[in-house]
Design a protein around this motif. Structure first.
Motif, PDB file in Angstrom:
ATOM      1  N   VAL A  25      15.634 -37.861 -19.826  1.00  0.00           N
ATOM      2  CA  VAL A  25      15.255 -36.471 -19.554  1.00  0.00           C
ATOM      3  C   VAL A  25      13.742 -36.361 -19.370  1.00  0.00           C
ATOM      4  O   VAL A  25      13.272 -35.669 -18.458  1.00  0.00           O
ATOM      5  N   GLY A  26      12.975 -37.043 -20.199  1.00  0.00           N
ATOM      6  CA  GLY A  26      11.517 -37.025 -20.040  1.00  0.00           C
ATOM      7  C   GLY A  26      11.081 -37.532 -18.679  1.00  0.00           C
ATOM      8  O   GLY A  26      10.216 -36.931 -18.017  1.00  0.00           O
ATOM      9  N   ASP A  27      11.693 -38.629 -18.227  1.00  0.00           N
ATOM     10  CA  ASP A  27      11.358 -39.186 -16.915  1.00  0.00           C
ATOM     11  C   ASP A  27      11.739 -38.236 -15.783  1.00  0.00           C
ATOM     12  O   ASP A  27      10.984 -38.071 -14.821  1.00  0.00           O
ATOM     13  N   ILE A  28      12.907 -37.610 -15.892  1.00  0.00           N
ATOM     14  CA  ILE A  28      13.347 -36.662 -14.860  1.00  0.00           C
ATOM     15  C   ILE A  28      12.376 -35.482 -14.782  1.00  0.00           C
ATOM     16  O   ILE A  28      11.958 -35.072 -13.697  1.00  0.00           O
ATOM     17  N   LEU A  29      12.000 -34.938 -15.932  1.00  0.00           N
ATOM     18  CA  LEU A  29      11.099 -33.778 -15.923  1.00  0.00           C
ATOM     19  C   LEU A  29       9.737 -34.144 -15.356  1.00  0.00           C
ATOM     20  O   LEU A  29       9.118 -33.343 -14.641  1.00  0.00           O
ATOM     21  N   THR A  30       9.263 -35.351 -15.647  1.00  0.00           N
ATOM     22  CA  THR A  30       7.999 -35.812 -15.066  1.00  0.00           C
ATOM     23  C   THR A  30       8.129 -35.913 -13.544  1.00  0.00           C
ATOM     24  O   THR A  30       7.257 -35.467 -12.798  1.00  0.00           O
ATOM     25  N   GLU A  31       9.241 -36.463 -13.095  1.00  0.00           N
ATOM     26  CA  GLU A  31       9.504 -36.561 -11.652  1.00  0.00           C
ATOM     27  C   GLU A  31       9.528 -35.179 -11.003  1.00  0.00           C
ATOM     28  O   GLU A  31       9.105 -35.012  -9.861  1.00  0.00           O
ATOM     29  N   TRP A  32      10.001 -34.170 -11.738  1.00  0.00           N
ATOM     30  CA  TRP A  32      10.095 -32.815 -11.212  1.00  0.00           C
ATOM     31  C   TRP A  32       8.814 -32.012 -11.401  1.00  0.00           C
ATOM     32  O   TRP A  32       8.764 -30.825 -11.096  1.00  0.00           O
ATOM     33  N   GLY A  33       7.771 -32.640 -11.954  1.00  0.00           N
ATOM     34  CA  GLY A  33       6.473 -31.987 -12.002  1.00  0.00           C
ATOM     35  C   GLY A  33       5.970 -31.554 -13.362  1.00  0.00           C
ATOM     36  O   GLY A  33       4.890 -30.980 -13.465  1.00  0.00           O
ATOM     37  N   LEU A  34       6.716 -31.808 -14.428  1.00  0.00           N
ATOM     38  CA  LEU A  34       6.246 -31.430 -15.762  1.00  0.00           C
ATOM     39  C   LEU A  34       5.527 -32.627 -16.381  1.00  0.00           C
ATOM     40  O   LEU A  34       6.155 -33.652 -16.645  1.00  0.00           O
ATOM     41  N   PRO A  35       4.218 -32.525 -16.609  1.00  0.00           N
ATOM     42  CA  PRO A  35       3.503 -33.656 -17.196  1.00  0.00           C
ATOM     43  C   PRO A  35       4.094 -34.041 -18.558  1.00  0.00           C
ATOM     44  O   PRO A  35       4.459 -33.180 -19.361  1.00  0.00           O
ATOM     45  N   ASP A  39       3.270 -29.798 -24.532  1.00  0.00           N
ATOM     46  CA  ASP A  39       4.092 -29.343 -25.659  1.00  0.00           C
ATOM     47  C   ASP A  39       5.528 -29.072 -25.212  1.00  0.00           C
ATOM     48  O   ASP A  39       6.471 -29.360 -25.942  1.00  0.00           O
ATOM     49  N   VAL A  40       5.691 -28.519 -24.003  1.00  0.00           N
ATOM     50  CA  VAL A  40       7.028 -28.230 -23.502  1.00  0.00           C
ATOM     51  C   VAL A  40       7.825 -29.523 -23.347  1.00  0.00           C
ATOM     52  O   VAL A  40       8.988 -29.603 -23.748  1.00  0.00           O
ATOM     53  N   ALA A  41       7.223 -30.555 -22.783  1.00  0.00           N
ATOM     54  CA  ALA A  41       7.918 -31.840 -22.616  1.00  0.00           C
ATOM     55  C   ALA A  41       8.301 -32.413 -23.971  1.00  0.00           C
ATOM     56  O   ALA A  41       9.423 -32.918 -24.150  1.00  0.00           O
ATOM     57  N   ASP A  42       7.393 -32.332 -24.944  1.00  0.00           N
ATOM     58  CA  ASP A  42       7.708 -32.820 -26.299  1.00  0.00           C
ATOM     59  C   ASP A  42       8.876 -32.045 -26.900  1.00  0.00           C
ATOM     60  O   ASP A  42       9.774 -32.625 -27.512  1.00  0.00           O
ATOM     61  N   THR A  43       8.862 -30.737 -26.722  1.00  0.00           N
ATOM     62  CA  THR A  43       9.925 -29.887 -27.260  1.00  0.00           C
ATOM     63  C   THR A  43      11.268 -30.234 -26.623  1.00  0.00           C
ATOM     64  O   THR A  43      12.279 -30.377 -27.327  1.00  0.00           O
ATOM     65  N   VAL A  44      11.286 -30.380 -25.310  1.00  0.00           N
ATOM     66  CA  VAL A  44      12.537 -30.713 -24.624  1.00  0.00           C
ATOM     67  C   VAL A  44      13.056 -32.069 -25.079  1.00  0.00           C
ATOM     68  O   VAL A  44      14.256 -32.235 -25.337  1.00  0.00           O
ATOM     69  N   ARG A  45      12.173 -33.044 -25.220  1.00  0.00           N
ATOM     70  CA  ARG A  45      12.623 -34.370 -25.682  1.00  0.00           C
ATOM     71  C   ARG A  45      13.209 -34.289 -27.088  1.00  0.00           C
ATOM     72  O   ARG A  45      14.210 -34.939 -27.386  1.00  0.00           O
ATOM     73  N   LEU A  46      12.615 -33.488 -27.961  1.00  0.00           N
ATOM     74  CA  LEU A  46      13.143 -33.332 -29.320  1.00  0.00           C
ATOM     75  C   LEU A  46      14.516 -32.651 -29.287  1.00  0.00           C
ATOM     76  O   LEU A  46      15.442 -33.084 -29.975  1.00  0.00           O
ATOM     77  N   ILE A  47      14.657 -31.617 -28.486  1.00  0.00           N
ATOM     78  CA  ILE A  47      15.955 -30.938 -28.362  1.00  0.00           C
ATOM     79  C   ILE A  47      17.019 -31.913 -27.863  1.00  0.00           C
ATOM     80  O   ILE A  47      18.120 -31.969 -28.415  1.00  0.00           O
ATOM     81  N   VAL A  48      16.699 -32.690 -26.834  1.00  0.00           N
ATOM     82  CA  VAL A  48      17.658 -33.664 -26.305  1.00  0.00           C
ATOM     83  C   VAL A  48      18.021 -34.681 -27.376  1.00  0.00           C
ATOM     84  O   VAL A  48      19.188 -35.040 -27.527  1.00  0.00           O
TER      85      VAL A  48
END
Length: 143
Positions: A25-35, A39-48
């Motif tokens: 999920v982290g790699d996909i979000l980076t590919e889609w433009g989220l660095p 904090d948002v990326a960290d939060t999403v990774r924790l939720i996943v």
């Protein structure tokens, strides 16, 4: 970037798969433009991580795999779902002070709400369930 993106991965219900799901999920979000360092990326990774852990630990061995779906509507929302084939919905377990478990769904609900999102659990046609989180999608403008 397209207005709508989708990605998904199916993994074995094994503890090792939790980190694989988080990285995916982290790699996909980076590919889609989220660095990756936000904090948002960290939060999403924790939720996943929490949702994948639940899919592995609480299906009592009755779900040999789980699937992580990631969907992005560019101007609206990010949806992430974790699907397993066990019919039992997640529930809040009593969390004793000395226990390391029982807090996953509390964490997911709190983080999702803190980000302005929502959490839903939906049955699947096959008799399992998907736990979905929906978050507002905002990507920092890159110059």
């Amino acid at each position: 970037m397209a207005d709508h993106q989708e990605a998904s991965v199916t993994l074995p219900s094994d503890p090792v798969s939790v980190s694989t799901a988080r990285r995916y999920v982290g790699d996909i979000l980076t590919e889609w433009g989220l660095p990756a360092d936000t904090d948002v990326a960290d939060t999403v990774r924790l939720i996943v991580s929490e949702l994948a852990t639940n899919a592995v630990q609480h299906t009592l061995g009755l779900s040999p795999t789980f699937t992580v779906d990631v969907r992005l509507d560019r101007d609206e929302s990010l949806r992430i779902g974790v699907t397993d084939s066990h019919p039992r919905y997640p529930k809040r377990l009593p969390a004793a002070v000395q226990q390391d478990n029982g807090r996953g769904m509390v964490i997911v609900r709190w983080l999702t709400a803190e980000c302005g999102g929502r959490l839903m659990v939906c049955p699947t046609p096959e008799g399992g369930k998907t736990v979905w989180i929906t978050l507002p999608w905002t990507v920092p403008v890159q110059s």
